[in-house]
Design an enzyme around this catalytic site. Sequence first.
Site, short mmCIF file in Angstrom:
data_model
loop_
_atom_site.label_atom_id
_atom_site.label_comp_id
_atom_site.label_asym_id
_atom_site.label_seq_id
_atom_site.Cartn_x
_atom_site.Cartn_y
_atom_site.Cartn_z
N ASP A 1 -2.70 -7.81 -2.33
CA ASP A 1 -2.43 -6.92 -1.21
C ASP A 1 -0.93 -6.87 -1.02
O ASP A 1 -0.19 -7.69 -1.58
CB ASP A 1 -3.11 -7.46 0.07
CG ASP A 1 -2.81 -6.58 1.29
OD1 ASP A 1 -3.03 -5.36 1.20
OD2 ASP A 1 -2.32 -7.09 2.31
N SER A 2 -0.48 -5.92 -0.21
CA SER A 2 0.94 -5.84 0.10
C SER A 2 1.40 -7.04 0.94
O SER A 2 2.59 -7.27 1.07
CB SER A 2 1.22 -4.55 0.86
OG SER A 2 0.39 -4.49 2.01
N CYS B 1 -5.56 -3.93 -0.99
CA CYS B 1 -4.72 -3.03 -0.19
C CYS B 1 -5.24 -1.59 -0.30
O CYS B 1 -5.37 -1.05 -1.41
CB CYS B 1 -3.29 -3.12 -0.73
SG CYS B 1 -2.13 -2.04 0.11
N GLU C 1 -0.78 -7.89 13.28
CA GLU C 1 -0.03 -9.08 12.86
C GLU C 1 0.47 -9.88 14.06
O GLU C 1 0.56 -11.09 14.01
CB GLU C 1 1.12 -8.68 11.92
CG GLU C 1 0.56 -8.16 10.61
CD GLU C 1 1.54 -8.12 9.47
OE1 GLU C 1 2.67 -8.60 9.61
OE2 GLU C 1 1.15 -7.59 8.41
N CYS D 1 -7.77 0.58 6.20
CA CYS D 1 -6.56 -0.23 6.10
C CYS D 1 -6.97 -1.68 6.33
O CYS D 1 -7.83 -1.95 7.18
CB CYS D 1 -5.53 0.21 7.14
SG CYS D 1 -4.08 -0.86 7.20
N HIS E 1 -5.71 -4.04 7.89
CA HIS E 1 -5.46 -4.64 9.20
C HIS E 1 -6.43 -4.16 10.29
O HIS E 1 -6.56 -4.80 11.31
CB HIS E 1 -4.04 -4.28 9.67
CG HIS E 1 -2.96 -5.00 8.93
ND1 HIS E 1 -2.77 -4.86 7.57
CD2 HIS E 1 -2.00 -5.86 9.35
CE1 HIS E 1 -1.73 -5.60 7.19
NE2 HIS E 1 -1.26 -6.21 8.25
#
Length: 272
Positions: free
Chosen positions: A17-18, A80, A159, A191, A193
């Site tokens: 993932d990024s 990702c 985050e 996504c 997140h």
Amino acid sequence: MISIPAIKPNRPIGVFDSGIGGLTVLKELVELLPGEEMIYLGDTARVPYGVRSPEIIVRYSEENVLFLMNFGVKLIVVACNTSSAIALPKLQKKFSFPILGVVEAGARAAVETSRSGRIGVLGTEATVRSGAYSKYILSLNPRARVTSVPCPLFVPLAEEGWVGDKVARLTAEHYLRDLKARTPDTVLLGCTHYPLLKGVIQEVMGKKTRLIDSAVETAQEVKELLDRTGLAREKDSGRLRFYVTDNPEKFRRVGQRFFQRDIPKVSKVSLR
Ligand code: DGL
């Protein structure tokens, strides 16, 4: 085309993932496939990918695959959404072993879930711009009406852990206002997140809207692929290794919330 010698069932699964977000995908993979050995790479030095150009996203994604290949992985999961939406077809062409993304599994689940064909897709700017989710949804149901919405601020909110407060609520209301007016019955969290903001997204969209989590669907697809190809591990391992390109401490600290388990050790690596 870059190939690896022989794919064996007892090799690890590579996941990249990024950054931290892909831990939501790893979490589902570990839950469904607890005996598998997995290696996670988070490109924390170059996150976010969601605001970058397609050329850069492809280059970074290729470097991530090359890193994971050093471990003799049997399969790579592109956790990702941005990489999956933009780089996956190029990766699959370049490397001759199984590489799976999150887009197809999520899109398929959304099409299967939606009765009205009105489907919302939430993602990063790059994911939405690529049109990958809507293309795939339309290939499965040409009559679907897809509304895609970039929600870039959801990434830092997740985050920071601001997922249930006023800021999250106002941000969600702002992003989802137009989508809500189109009354989709299904909304895809496109996504890594966004599963952390499921609660507030559900609240804003209303109880009747079904939310689809690409991470859950992808884990299921990985399991099916391993079973179908005879690549499922014969001997249980469950070993997990974590690598990042910067800030291992922050990854450990913030990552535990995404992974919902302890992350014992994180190593910093250079991809060059
Ligand atoms: N992992 C990215 C995704 O799923 C979100 C963070 C980023 O922009 O890199 O699209």
